[in-house]
Write an enzyme that holds these catalytic residues in place. Structure first.
Site, PDB file in Angstrom:
ATOM      1  N   ASP A  50       0.882  -1.164   0.000  1.00 20.54           N
ATOM      2  CA  ASP A  50       0.000   0.000   0.000  1.00 20.54           C
ATOM      3  C   ASP A  50       0.920   1.214   0.000  1.00 20.54           C
ATOM      4  OD1 ASP A  50      -1.650   2.134   0.481  1.00 20.54           O
ATOM      5  OD2 ASP A  50      -2.805   1.181   2.058  1.00 20.54           O
ATOM      6  N   HIS A  51       1.032   1.888  -1.151  1.00 25.26           N
ATOM      7  CA  HIS A  51       2.068   2.915  -1.286  1.00 25.26           C
ATOM      8  C   HIS A  51       1.885   4.083  -0.322  1.00 25.26           C
ATOM      9  CE1 HIS A  51      -1.025   4.759  -3.894  1.00 25.26           C
ATOM     10  NE2 HIS A  51      -0.435   5.887  -3.606  1.00 25.26           N
ATOM     11  N   HIS A  78      -5.869   2.198   2.248  1.00 31.27           N
ATOM     12  CA  HIS A  78      -5.249   3.468   2.633  1.00 31.27           C
ATOM     13  C   HIS A  78      -5.807   4.024   3.937  1.00 31.27           C
ATOM     14  CE1 HIS A  78      -3.505   3.232  -1.215  1.00 31.27           C
ATOM     15  NE2 HIS A  78      -4.353   3.965  -1.898  1.00 31.27           N
TER      16      HIS A  78
END
Length: 535
Positions: free
Chosen positions: A215-216, A278
Site C-alpha cells: 500500500d504505497h 489506505h
C-alpha cells in the site's frame, strides 16, 4: 488592560510561526549490508501503465542514487510482444525527459532491462520463463534471488500466483535459487471471502516472509513519520488519547475522476478502493499503542489490535455514520468535466459511490468515545491528503467575560499531499491594548533543507522489498480484519432498497475540505460517540 473583547482573528490574517529543524545528515540507517543482495526484478504486466508511471521510474531513481544492488537485472513480462530494445525505448519515454539516449546513467540502467512475452494462461510459458531468467538474464556468478512484482489487474492475481508457483519459481533456499519474493498491490480481494481465497493461493507456494502486500500510502514521508512523531516526543504521546483529543479526521481528496480505471471502479467504488487499505492503515497508525520495539512484527501486532477494537458499525443506522456521494458534471480548475455517469464505460444510472465520509469508533481504553472521520472522494474541490487531530476546548471559563464562551481549539495537522508537513495551531494574544486572540501556526515542512534526502513512496517500498524489510507492508491478519469490518457496511450499502435516495450527488469541483467538514457536522451530529454498541 482593556477588557473589551473582539472576535479572534481568522487564521488567514494571522502570521505563521515557522519551526526550524535540526536535520540528521548522516547515512540512512540500514539493516544488513549497505546495499540489497543482488537480484532479478521480474515485472509481470510490464507493458502496462503502472510499470511506466511508477515501477521503472522508481527503480531508475534508486539506481541514480546508488541504492540498487551492485548487480541486478530487470525482466519485464507481459502478453504484448516487444523486443528488449522496444521495451527499453518505451520505458525511456515514460521518464518524461529524465533520460535520453546520451544520458550515461540511463544507458547503464537500460542495459539491465530485458523483456519476454508470456501467456498468462499457459504453464509452459512460465516454465520457459524460469529457463529464460536462469540462462539469458542471469549474470554469471549472480545469485538467483528474485522479486516477482504483479503489475496486473486484481482479477488475474490468483491465476498468476499459481503459474509462478507451479513453475517452481517460488522455491527458495536451494542450490538453484536463493530467495524469492512476491509483491502484490492493493486491492487484496473485493471482500472478506475473496481476500481469504487470494491469501490461500499465495500460501500454496509462498511463505509469509516472502509475501509483500503493498500500500504505497505507507511509504509517504509524513506517514512514515507518524510513529516517530508520536513515540519519540514526550510532549505529544501523553495527550494522544480520549481525555484530550476531541476528534481525528483522515482525508484523501482528489480532483481527478476515475480516468482509465472505470472498469475496476464500477466493481469497487470508493469504499473498496480507498477505505479497506489506505484509510484503515492511516487510522491504525494514528490510533495504535506504542510497540515494545520498532520492528516490523511488533508494529504490525499493534495495528492489528486497533482493528480488533473497532466498534461494529451500526449498519441499521447507516445514514448517521456514513455519507456516500457521486460526482456529477462541473468544473475543475476552470475546465468543464464529465459527471461519473457520463464517463465512458460507466453503466447508465450507476449507483457506485465516488465519495464517502465515515465515522468510526475504537472501543479501547485510549480512544473510547472519540470519533475518527475517514473521508475520501474524487472530483473534489481541492486535492488534499492530510490528518487532523482536533483537541478539546479549554475546559474552564477563565476568559468567559473577556472572550466569550468558546476559544478556538488547538489543531495538529499532518499534511501528506500536496505539502508534506506537520503544523500545530494554537492561540496567542494579538499585540495591542485589547484582549484579542489570534490563531498562530507552527509549521514544519519536509522539503525544508532536505530535498536531496526525500524518497518517493515507490522507491522506498521497492528498496525495502529488496532488503526484505516488511515494516511498511501489510500482514494478512490486518487485511482480513479490515475486510471483516467493512464487508457488513458494503453489504448494507449495496442491498438497501433506497440506494439512490441515500446517494449525495455533488457537482464536480465544489466539495472541498471546508464543505465536507460542514457536511459531517450537519449529517452526523445526531448521535453521541459515548453510546456503546453491543457486539
Amino acid at each position: 488592560m482593556n477588557s473589551r473583547a473582539e472576535k479572534p482573528l481568522p487564521a488567514s490574517q494571522s502570521p505563521g510561526v515557522t519551526a526550524t529543524a535540526s536535520c540528521f545528515t548522516g547515512e540512512r540507517p540500514r539493516s544488513g549490508a549497505d546495499r540489497p543482495d543482488p537480484c532479478t526484478f521480474v515485472i509481470i504486466g510490464a507493458s502496462g501503465d503502472l510499470t511506466e508511471r511508477k515501477i521503472i521510474p522508481a527503480l531508475f531513481d534508486l539506481f541514480r542514487k546508488g541504492e540498487m544492488p551492485a548487480h541486478f537485472q530487470v525482466a519485464g513480462c507481459a502478453r504484448t510482444h516487444l523486443s528488449d530494445q522496444g521495451f527499453r525505448e518505451k520505458m525511456r519515454e515514460s521518464l518524461n525527459g529524465k533520460a535520453d539516449s546520451g544520458n550515461a546513467e540511463w544507458n547503464a540502467f537500460a542495459e539491465r532491462l530485458h523483456y519476454r512475452a508470456i501467456d498468462y494462461s499457459d504453464e509452459a510459458s512460465f516454465a520457459a520463463l524460469g529457463g529464460y531468467l536462469n540462462h539469458e538474464v542471469q549474470e554469471p556468478g549472480m545469485p538467483r534471488n528474485r522479486i516477482f512484482y504483479l503489475a496486473i489487474p486484481p482479477s488475474l492475481c490468483e491465476q498468476i500466483v499459481g503459474m509462478i508457483g507451479r513453475a517452481g519459481l517460488a522455491t527458495e533456499g536451494t542450490e538453484a535459487c536463493g530467495w524469492s519474493r512476491i509483491v502484490i498491490e492493493k486491492p487484496f480481494g473485493r471482500d472478506l471471502t475473496s481476500a481469504a481465497a487470494l491469501d490461500r493461493s499465495l500460501h500454496d507456494y509462498f511463505q509469509e516472509h516472502q509475501i509483500f502486500r503493498m500500500d504505497h500510502y505507507l511509504a509517504k514521508e509524513t506517514v512514515q513519520n507518524i510513529l516517530m512523531f508520536r513515540f519519540a516526543n514526550a510532549i505529544f504521546e501523553p495527550i494522544w488519547n480520549r481525555r484530550y483529543v476531541d476528534s481525528v479526521s483522515i482525508r484523501a481528496l482528489e480532483t481527478l475522476g476515475v480516468e482509465h480505471r472505470v472498469g475496476y471502479y464500477e466493481q469497487a467504488g470508493v469504499l473498496r478502493d480507498m477505505f479497506q487499505n489506505h484509510m484503515m492503515q492511516l487510522l491504525a497508525l494514528m490510533a495504535m499503542d506504542p510497540p515494545s520495539a520498532f520492528e516490523a512484527e511488533r508494529v504490525r501486532d499493534e495495528k492489528v489490535r486497533v482493528y480488533r477494537s473497532l466498534r461494529p458499525f451500526p449498519v441499521e443506522r447507516l445514514n448517521e455514520y456514513l455519507i456516500l456521494g457521486q460526482y456529477g458534471p462541473g468544473k475543475v480548475d476552470g475546465k468543464p468535466v464529465l459527471g461519473y455517469r457520463e464517463e465512458s464505460g460507466v453503466r447508465p444510472g450507476s449507483l457506485v459511490p465516488t465519495f464517502a465520509s465515515m465515522r468510526v469508533f475504537i472501543d479501547n481504553w485510549r480512544w473510547q468515545g472519540t470519533p475518527f472521520y475517514l473521508i475520501s472522494g474524487k472530483r473534489m474541490g481541492e486535492k488534499l491528503t492530510d490528518i487532523t487531530i482536533q483537541f478539546k476546548e479549554v475546559p474552564h471559563s477563565v476568559f468567559r467575560h473577556v472572550l466569550g464562551e468558546h476559544i478556538g481549539v488547538n489543531r495538529l495537522t499532518m499534511g501528506i499531499y500536496p505539502d508534506e508537513r506537520i503544523s500545530l495551531m494554537f492561540q496567542t494574544k494579538h499585540p495591542g491594548p485589547r484582549v484579542v486572540l489570534r490563531p498562530v501556526t507552527m509549521d514544519f515542512r519536509y522539503s525544508q533543507s532536505q530535498e536531496d534526502t526525500l524518497m518517493e513512496a515507490y522507491e522506498k517500498l521497492l528498496l525495502d522489498c529488496m532488503l526484505g524489510d516488511q515494516m511498511l507492508f501489510l500482514r494478512q491478519d490486518s487485511v482480513e480484519l479490515c475486510w471483516s469490518f467493512l464487508t457488513p457496511i458494503l453489504n448494507a450499502c449495496e442491498t438497501c432498497s433506497d440506494r439512490s435516495q441515500n446517494l449525495l450527488f455533488y457537482e464536480s469541483g465544489t466539495l472541498d475540505a471546508a464543505a465536507v467538514e460542514e457536511l459531517n457536522r450537519t449529517r452526523m451530529e445526531g448521535t453521541e460517540g459515548n453510546e456503546l454498541v453491543s457486539s
